[in-house]
Design a protein around this motif. Structure first.
Motif, PDB file in Angstrom:
ATOM      1  N   ARG A  93       0.840  -1.206   0.000  1.00  8.57           N
ATOM      2  CA  ARG A  93       0.000   0.000   0.000  1.00  8.57           C
ATOM      3  C   ARG A  93       0.877   1.259   0.000  1.00  8.57           C
ATOM      4  O   ARG A  93       0.642   2.182  -0.771  1.00  8.57           O
ATOM      5  CB  ARG A  93      -0.916   0.017   1.230  1.00  8.57           C
ATOM      6  CG  ARG A  93      -1.719   1.315   1.337  1.00  8.57           C
ATOM      7  CD  ARG A  93      -2.448   1.471   2.631  1.00  8.57           C
ATOM      8  NE  ARG A  93      -1.510   1.506   3.745  1.00  8.57           N
ATOM      9  CZ  ARG A  93      -1.852   1.405   5.011  1.00  8.57           C
ATOM     10  NH1 ARG A  93      -3.108   1.238   5.350  1.00  8.57           N
ATOM     11  NH2 ARG A  93      -0.954   1.448   5.958  1.00  8.57           N
ATOM     12  N   ARG A  94       1.895   1.259   0.855  1.00  7.91           N
ATOM     13  CA  ARG A  94       2.776   2.426   0.949  1.00  7.91           C
ATOM     14  C   ARG A  94       3.440   2.711  -0.405  1.00  7.91           C
ATOM     15  O   ARG A  94       3.471   3.856  -0.859  1.00  7.91           O
ATOM     16  CB  ARG A  94       3.840   2.180   2.025  1.00  7.91           C
ATOM     17  CG  ARG A  94       4.739   3.382   2.275  1.00  7.91           C
ATOM     18  CD  ARG A  94       5.854   3.091   3.259  1.00  7.91           C
ATOM     19  NE  ARG A  94       6.710   2.022   2.751  1.00  7.91           N
ATOM     20  CZ  ARG A  94       6.912   0.853   3.360  1.00  7.91           C
ATOM     21  NH1 ARG A  94       6.316   0.576   4.492  1.00  7.91           N
ATOM     22  NH2 ARG A  94       7.720  -0.053   2.829  1.00  7.91           N
ATOM     23  N   ASP A  95       3.934   1.668  -1.059  1.00 11.26           N
ATOM     24  CA  ASP A  95       4.578   1.841  -2.367  1.00 11.26           C
ATOM     25  C   ASP A  95       3.581   2.374  -3.401  1.00 11.26           C
ATOM     26  O   ASP A  95       3.916   3.263  -4.191  1.00 11.26           O
ATOM     27  CB  ASP A  95       5.167   0.516  -2.860  1.00 11.26           C
ATOM     28  CG  ASP A  95       6.344   0.052  -2.005  1.00 11.26           C
ATOM     29  OD1 ASP A  95       6.878   0.876  -1.228  1.00 11.26           O
ATOM     30  OD2 ASP A  95       6.715  -1.138  -2.113  1.00 11.26           O
ATOM     31  N   ALA A  96       2.359   1.846  -3.390  1.00  5.55           N
ATOM     32  CA  ALA A  96       1.343   2.288  -4.349  1.00  5.55           C
ATOM     33  C   ALA A  96       0.975   3.753  -4.119  1.00  5.55           C
ATOM     34  O   ALA A  96       0.837   4.525  -5.079  1.00  5.55           O
ATOM     35  CB  ALA A  96       0.100   1.400  -4.256  1.00  5.55           C
ATOM     36  N   ILE A  97       0.834   4.139  -2.861  1.00  5.58           N
ATOM     37  CA  ILE A  97       0.492   5.540  -2.563  1.00  5.58           C
ATOM     38  C   ILE A  97       1.626   6.469  -2.985  1.00  5.58           C
ATOM     39  O   ILE A  97       1.389   7.562  -3.507  1.00  5.58           O
ATOM     40  CB  ILE A  97       0.102   5.698  -1.074  1.00  5.58           C
ATOM     41  CG1 ILE A  97      -1.284   5.063  -0.860  1.00  5.58           C
ATOM     42  CG2 ILE A  97       0.096   7.155  -0.651  1.00  5.58           C
ATOM     43  CD1 ILE A  97      -1.809   5.083   0.545  1.00  5.58           C
ATOM     44  N   GLU A  98       2.877   6.015  -2.793  1.00 10.20           N
ATOM     45  CA  GLU A  98       4.012   6.820  -3.261  1.00 10.20           C
ATOM     46  C   GLU A  98       3.977   6.982  -4.777  1.00 10.20           C
ATOM     47  O   GLU A  98       4.249   8.070  -5.303  1.00 10.20           O
ATOM     48  CB  GLU A  98       5.340   6.170  -2.836  1.00 10.20           C
ATOM     49  CG  GLU A  98       5.665   6.377  -1.374  1.00 10.20           C
ATOM     50  CD  GLU A  98       6.914   5.617  -0.942  1.00 10.20           C
ATOM     51  OE1 GLU A  98       7.666   5.113  -1.815  1.00 10.20           O
ATOM     52  OE2 GLU A  98       7.136   5.533   0.275  1.00 10.20           O
ATOM     53  N   GLN A  99       3.601   5.924  -5.496  1.00 12.61           N
ATOM     54  CA  GLN A  99       3.490   6.005  -6.956  1.00 12.61           C
ATOM     55  C   GLN A  99       2.382   6.974  -7.362  1.00 12.61           C
ATOM     56  O   GLN A  99       2.544   7.752  -8.312  1.00 12.61           O
ATOM     57  CB  GLN A  99       3.219   4.621  -7.547  1.00 12.61           C
ATOM     58  CG  GLN A  99       4.410   3.692  -7.490  1.00 12.61           C
ATOM     59  CD  GLN A  99       4.070   2.290  -7.979  1.00 12.61           C
ATOM     60  OE1 GLN A  99       2.910   1.950  -8.198  1.00 12.61           O
ATOM     61  NE2 GLN A  99       5.100   1.468  -8.154  1.00 12.61           N
ATOM     62  N   ILE A 100       1.269   6.936  -6.630  1.00 13.95           N
ATOM     63  CA  ILE A 100       0.148   7.849  -6.927  1.00 13.95           C
ATOM     64  C   ILE A 100       0.588   9.301  -6.688  1.00 13.95           C
ATOM     65  O   ILE A 100       0.304  10.190  -7.495  1.00 13.95           O
ATOM     66  CB  ILE A 100      -1.094   7.485  -6.070  1.00 13.95           C
ATOM     67  CG1 ILE A 100      -1.678   6.143  -6.541  1.00 13.95           C
ATOM     68  CG2 ILE A 100      -2.142   8.586  -6.149  1.00 13.95           C
ATOM     69  CD1 ILE A 100      -2.747   5.577  -5.625  1.00 13.95           C
ATOM     70  N   LYS A 101       1.317   9.548  -5.584  1.00 18.72           N
ATOM     71  CA  LYS A 101       1.805  10.905  -5.293  1.00 18.72           C
ATOM     72  C   LYS A 101       2.782  11.369  -6.377  1.00 18.72           C
ATOM     73  O   LYS A 101       2.801  12.551  -6.743  1.00 18.72           O
ATOM     74  CB  LYS A 101       2.478  10.942  -3.913  1.00 18.72           C
ATOM     75  CG  LYS A 101       1.483  10.878  -2.772  1.00 18.72           C
ATOM     76  CD  LYS A 101       2.169  10.900  -1.425  1.00 18.72           C
ATOM     77  CE  LYS A 101       1.145  10.846  -0.312  1.00 18.72           C
ATOM     78  NZ  LYS A 101       1.758  10.725   1.016  1.00 18.72           N
ATOM     79  N   LYS A 102       3.592  10.437  -6.876  1.00 13.63           N
ATOM     80  CA  LYS A 102       4.536  10.778  -7.944  1.00 13.63           C
ATOM     81  C   LYS A 102       3.769  11.159  -9.216  1.00 13.63           C
ATOM     82  O   LYS A 102       4.144  12.111  -9.909  1.00 13.63           O
ATOM     83  CB  LYS A 102       5.480   9.605  -8.209  1.00 13.63           C
ATOM     84  CG  LYS A 102       6.593   9.944  -9.190  1.00 13.63           C
ATOM     85  CD  LYS A 102       7.527   8.766  -9.359  1.00 13.63           C
ATOM     86  CE  LYS A 102       8.689   9.057 -10.278  1.00 13.63           C
ATOM     87  NZ  LYS A 102       8.370   9.637 -11.557  1.00 13.63           N
ATOM     88  N   LEU A 103       2.678  10.420  -9.513  1.00  7.89           N
ATOM     89  CA  LEU A 103       1.857  10.762 -10.681  1.00  7.89           C
ATOM     90  C   LEU A 103       1.304  12.183 -10.544  1.00  7.89           C
ATOM     91  O   LEU A 103       1.273  12.948 -11.507  1.00  7.89           O
ATOM     92  CB  LEU A 103       0.710   9.757 -10.845  1.00  7.89           C
ATOM     93  CG  LEU A 103       1.075   8.351 -11.321  1.00  7.89           C
ATOM     94  CD1 LEU A 103      -0.156   7.451 -11.291  1.00  7.89           C
ATOM     95  CD2 LEU A 103       1.670   8.391 -12.724  1.00  7.89           C
ATOM     96  N   LYS A 104       0.869  12.540  -9.340  1.00  8.20           N
ATOM     97  CA  LYS A 104       0.336  13.887  -9.080  1.00  8.20           C
ATOM     98  C   LYS A 104       1.440  14.926  -9.255  1.00  8.20           C
ATOM     99  O   LYS A 104       1.256  15.961  -9.906  1.00  8.20           O
ATOM    100  CB  LYS A 104      -0.249  13.932  -7.654  1.00  8.20           C
ATOM    101  CG  LYS A 104      -0.490  15.336  -7.096  1.00  8.20           C
ATOM    102  CD  LYS A 104      -1.603  16.059  -7.827  1.00  8.20           C
ATOM    103  CE  LYS A 104      -1.938  17.366  -7.193  1.00  8.20           C
ATOM    104  NZ  LYS A 104      -1.129  18.490  -7.652  1.00  8.20           N
ATOM    105  N   LYS A 105       2.616  14.623  -8.701  1.00  9.67           N
ATOM    106  CA  LYS A 105       3.745  15.549  -8.781  1.00  9.67           C
ATOM    107  C   LYS A 105       4.171  15.772 -10.243  1.00  9.67           C
ATOM    108  O   LYS A 105       4.518  16.892 -10.628  1.00  9.67           O
ATOM    109  CB  LYS A 105       4.919  14.977  -7.978  1.00  9.67           C
ATOM    110  CG  LYS A 105       6.109  15.887  -7.879  1.00  9.67           C
ATOM    111  CD  LYS A 105       7.198  15.239  -7.033  1.00  9.67           C
ATOM    112  CE  LYS A 105       8.458  16.063  -7.112  1.00  9.67           C
ATOM    113  NZ  LYS A 105       9.600  15.366  -6.524  1.00  9.67           N
ATOM    114  N   ASP A 106       4.118  14.699 -11.031  1.00  5.62           N
ATOM    115  CA  ASP A 106       4.491  14.790 -12.453  1.00  5.62           C
ATOM    116  C   ASP A 106       3.393  15.432 -13.295  1.00  5.62           C
ATOM    117  O   ASP A 106       3.565  15.625 -14.496  1.00  5.62           O
ATOM    118  CB  ASP A 106       4.819  13.404 -13.018  1.00  5.62           C
ATOM    119  CG  ASP A 106       6.067  12.808 -12.379  1.00  5.62           C
ATOM    120  OD1 ASP A 106       6.810  13.552 -11.708  1.00  5.62           O
ATOM    121  OD2 ASP A 106       6.280  11.592 -12.538  1.00  5.62           O
ATOM    122  N   GLY A 107       2.232  15.710 -12.680  1.00  4.27           N
ATOM    123  CA  GLY A 107       1.145  16.372 -13.390  1.00  4.27           C
ATOM    124  C   GLY A 107       0.302  15.444 -14.238  1.00  4.27           C
ATOM    125  O   GLY A 107      -0.460  15.896 -15.090  1.00  4.27           O
TER     126      GLY A 107
END
Length: 184
Positions: free
Chosen positions: A131-145
């Protein structure tokens, strides 16, 4: 984002499956051929699963018999069973190896439930790491726009729901195993 959630869901279901397989191998007082799935025998220098070097049968509720395809494997099979964490002492008549499962006492039952709970906790830790890894990936998607803030929040909520379901599945497996162990 859907790919991230699907990937995490698949990894979590694999964690549940691994825990389920480990619980099948946990001895609950009755004989089950799957208890021997993790045991490997040295077969011409190659570690080979026990079920690939002989026939495993359950003639009685508390006994397993192993009929090796080659009688010269009997000492190697006995040695592998004695080395395992099953705590069984094999006997043989030259052709067939017999494993008799003793009745579990109350103390041993409690130890086995602790082992089941420890395994459940390890599975939950693995699920939370996914879950932690997936949420980090989701945050990265947001950061990348690539996604909006609302999509990020929805993705994190969906990830939490997937995690809750996986943990509920692990708890159900653990509860069923504890019930089976404590059954007299």
């Amino acid at each position: 984002m859907k790919a991230v959630l699907d990937n995490a869901k698949e990894k979590m279901s694999k964690s549940c499956a691994v825990y389920q397989r480990d619980m099948v191998a946990l001895r609950a007082g009755r004989a089950n051929p799957q208890l021997l799935d993790r045991i490997t025998v040295d077969y011409y220098g190659t570690p080979t699963p026990l079920n690939q070097v002989g026939n495993i049968a359950c003639p009685e509720a508390r006994m397993l018999t192993i009929s090796p395809w080659e009688s010269k494997l009997i000492p190697a099979i006995e040695k592998a069973i004695q080395k395992s964490d099953l705590g069984l002492n094999p006997t043989n008549d030259g052709k067939v190896i017999r494993l008799v499962f003793p009745e579990l006492n109350e103390e041993r039952r409690k130890e086995l439930t602790k082992v089941a709970r420890k395994g459940a906790e390890e599975a939950k830790v693995a699920i939370r790491a996914i879950r932690r890894d997936a949420i980090e990936q989701i945050k990265k998607l947001k950061k990348d726009g690539e996604i909006t803030e609302d999509d990020q929040r929805k993705g994190e909520d969906d990830m939490q729901k997937i995690t809750d379901k996986a943990i509920k599945d692990v708890d159900a497996i653990c509860a069923a195993k504890e019930k089976e162990i404590m059954e007299i």
